[in-house]
Design a protein around this motif. Structure first.
Motif, mmCIF file in Angstrom:
data_model
loop_
_atom_site.group_PDB
_atom_site.id
_atom_site.type_symbol
_atom_site.label_atom_id
_atom_site.label_comp_id
_atom_site.label_asym_id
_atom_site.label_seq_id
_atom_site.Cartn_x
_atom_site.Cartn_y
_atom_site.Cartn_z
ATOM 1 N N ALA A 77 -24.166 12.808 -24.888
ATOM 2 C CA ALA A 77 -24.666 12.128 -26.030
ATOM 3 C C ALA A 77 -24.081 12.244 -27.447
ATOM 4 O O ALA A 77 -24.103 11.366 -28.236
ATOM 5 C CB ALA A 77 -26.299 12.402 -26.124
ATOM 6 N N LEU A 78 -23.396 13.391 -27.461
ATOM 7 C CA LEU A 78 -22.485 13.882 -28.618
ATOM 8 C C LEU A 78 -21.244 13.149 -28.590
ATOM 9 O O LEU A 78 -20.794 13.106 -29.844
ATOM 10 C CB LEU A 78 -22.298 15.418 -28.831
ATOM 11 C CG LEU A 78 -23.701 15.914 -28.984
ATOM 12 C CD1 LEU A 78 -23.537 17.530 -29.116
ATOM 13 C CD2 LEU A 78 -24.201 15.692 -30.590
ATOM 14 N N VAL A 79 -20.627 12.605 -27.344
ATOM 15 C CA VAL A 79 -19.552 11.980 -27.476
ATOM 16 C C VAL A 79 -19.307 10.606 -27.223
ATOM 17 O O VAL A 79 -18.350 9.899 -27.354
ATOM 18 C CB VAL A 79 -18.582 12.926 -26.530
ATOM 19 C CG1 VAL A 79 -18.201 14.457 -27.052
ATOM 20 C CG2 VAL A 79 -18.925 12.779 -25.300
ATOM 21 N N LEU A 80 -20.440 10.162 -26.674
ATOM 22 C CA LEU A 80 -20.349 8.676 -26.320
ATOM 23 C C LEU A 80 -20.707 7.696 -27.620
ATOM 24 O O LEU A 80 -21.369 7.944 -28.402
ATOM 25 C CB LEU A 80 -21.610 8.333 -25.460
ATOM 26 C CG LEU A 80 -21.360 8.745 -23.935
ATOM 27 C CD1 LEU A 80 -22.630 8.611 -22.967
ATOM 28 C CD2 LEU A 80 -20.347 7.859 -23.313
ATOM 29 N N PRO A 81 -20.043 6.839 -27.738
ATOM 30 C CA PRO A 81 -20.071 5.894 -28.804
ATOM 31 C C PRO A 81 -21.415 5.250 -28.824
ATOM 32 O O PRO A 81 -21.926 4.430 -28.092
ATOM 33 C CB PRO A 81 -18.730 4.927 -28.610
ATOM 34 C CG PRO A 81 -18.645 4.718 -27.143
ATOM 35 C CD PRO A 81 -19.017 5.917 -26.597
ATOM 36 N N ALA A 103 -24.773 6.467 -26.374
ATOM 37 C CA ALA A 103 -25.057 7.524 -26.563
ATOM 38 C C ALA A 103 -26.694 8.064 -25.933
ATOM 39 O O ALA A 103 -27.192 9.335 -25.640
ATOM 40 C CB ALA A 103 -24.960 8.482 -27.851
ATOM 41 N N LEU A 104 -27.501 6.854 -26.007
ATOM 42 C CA LEU A 104 -28.705 6.931 -25.708
ATOM 43 C C LEU A 104 -28.724 7.347 -24.035
ATOM 44 O O LEU A 104 -29.919 7.664 -23.640
ATOM 45 C CB LEU A 104 -29.567 5.504 -25.944
ATOM 46 C CG LEU A 104 -29.807 5.269 -27.289
ATOM 47 C CD1 LEU A 104 -30.241 3.850 -27.407
ATOM 48 C CD2 LEU A 104 -31.053 6.172 -27.732
ATOM 49 N N ALA A 105 -27.879 7.081 -23.339
ATOM 50 C CA ALA A 105 -27.975 7.415 -21.955
ATOM 51 C C ALA A 105 -27.982 8.907 -21.624
ATOM 52 O O ALA A 105 -28.707 9.440 -20.983
ATOM 53 C CB ALA A 105 -26.650 6.592 -21.335
ATOM 54 N N GLY A 106 -27.271 9.608 -22.469
ATOM 55 C CA GLY A 106 -27.384 11.164 -22.311
ATOM 56 C C GLY A 106 -28.613 11.452 -22.786
ATOM 57 O O GLY A 106 -29.537 12.188 -22.211
ATOM 58 N N ILE A 107 -28.897 11.023 -24.010
ATOM 59 C CA ILE A 107 -30.447 11.436 -24.459
ATOM 60 C C ILE A 107 -31.674 11.185 -23.472
ATOM 61 O O ILE A 107 -32.390 11.945 -23.625
ATOM 62 C CB ILE A 107 -30.467 10.768 -25.803
ATOM 63 C CG1 ILE A 107 -29.589 11.073 -26.976
ATOM 64 C CG2 ILE A 107 -31.979 11.160 -26.326
ATOM 65 C CD1 ILE A 107 -29.727 10.289 -28.214
#
Length: 324
Positions: free
Chosen positions: A164-168, A172-176
């Motif tokens: 989430a911290l590196v996806l643009p 980032a919502l995918a990781g969250i």
């Protein structure tokens, strides 16, 4: 990100928690229990199949994303179909054990869908092949490593947060969402397990984590090797344990208690302390990962190789002191 998106995130946590409670009631009613045994790390019969709550939560999030971003519907549909395939065969196996080959074929099919998305995004068949092999492996690695309270879920939370911290942007919502879905399940499984994830959840988590890695590989310039760093604890423990079993002629697909985390429990450590130790190592891994994502590719790869060598040496040292 718009404030409206953040308002929906607590709902992910709540839905996962409520669905886990429902899954536990279902497992108790159907008498779906994991029984203690020589090849298991628990000593009390425990309901299984709670991972279906994580799966349904992720699918609901995919459906919501398809409504919000209609241009991404094909990508979301294909990745969601892969998740359904992996979770579905796991759900079946939780109710009626299946041959390993049959499960593997379904895993390959689901991994092939993800690999197809990578190929479509990059036009690189070799990267697609890597995605296929990596996804198939990770589905099974997460299953192998789901043997004590909280370990598979907590590692997935860390991975979700790291990416989430590196996806643009919205990606980032995918990781969250992955982290929150797992967090909703975690209190039912750690520190005391009122329900286990089951194959439905562990395999699906492996697929979801692989999807995050593939997403980062096509949407960022981060080296593939560095993308593996947040997964170091599981990759090293599962990879080298399985390699040692193969080299010694053992039937590596059978259940066993030879992973480092299992040896630690057999040696007298509690589930809580072992899961906590893996979590702390995971924190170091994602710190290294996030600190190095802006390096030149060759330095990213160098750091990743050095970190994996360090983790391998630590694994060998600890494993040597836990023979039984």
């Amino acid at each position: 990100m718009p404030a409206g998106w953040w308002m929906g995130l607590p709902a992910v946590l709540a839905v996962a928690a409520v669905l886990t409670w429902c899954a536990r009631r279902y497992a108790l009613r159907r008498k779906l229990f994991d029984q203690p045994g020589e090849r298991r790390s628990h000593v009390v019969a425990t309901p299984r199949g709670g991972g279906i709550a994580i799966v349904v939560t992720l699918l609901l999030a995919l459906a919501a994303a398809a409504v919000i971003w209609p241009g991404a519907r094909t990508l979301l549909l294909v990745s969601g179909l892969g998740l359904v395939l992996v979770a579905g065969i796991g759900w079946w196996d939780d109710h009626r054990p299946l041959p390993a080959v049959r499960r593997l074929l379904v895993h390959l099919l689901a991994a092939g869908l993800l690999a197809g998305l990578v190929w479509d995004a990059t036009g690189n068949p070799w990267q697609a092949l890597l995605a296929l092999l990596f996804t198939t492996s990770l589905i099974n690695i997460w299953n192998f490593m789901d043997g004590i309270n909280g370990i598979a879920t907590s590692q997935a939370i860390l991975v979700g947060a790291a990416f989430a911290l590196v996806l643009p942007g919205p990606l980032a919502l995918a990781g969250i969402v992955l982290a929150l879905a797992c967090l909703g399940f975690l209190p039912f499984n750690f520190p005391n397990a009122r329900i286990f994830m089951g194959d439905v959840g562990s395999g699906a988590l492996g697929y979801a984590v692989a999807a995050l890695v593939c997403l980062a590989s096509v949407s960022t310039d981060i080296s593939w090797l560095l993308l593996l760093v947040p997964l170091t604890a599981f990759l090293v423990d599962a990879g080298f344990t399985l390699l040692s079993r193969m080299l010694s002629g053992q039937r590596w697909m059978e259940p066993h208690t030879q992973h480092l985390y299992q040896r630690a429990v057999k040696s007298g450590a509690t589930h809580t302390s072992v899961t906590g130790t893996y979590f702390v190592f995971g924190l170091f891994s994602i710190t290294v990962f996030n600190a190095c994502t802006y390096l030149q590719p060759r330095w990213e790869a160098a750091v990743a190789v050095a970190w994996i060598f360090f983790a391998t040496g630590l694994w060998l040292l600890l494993r040597k002191g836990m023979r039984y």
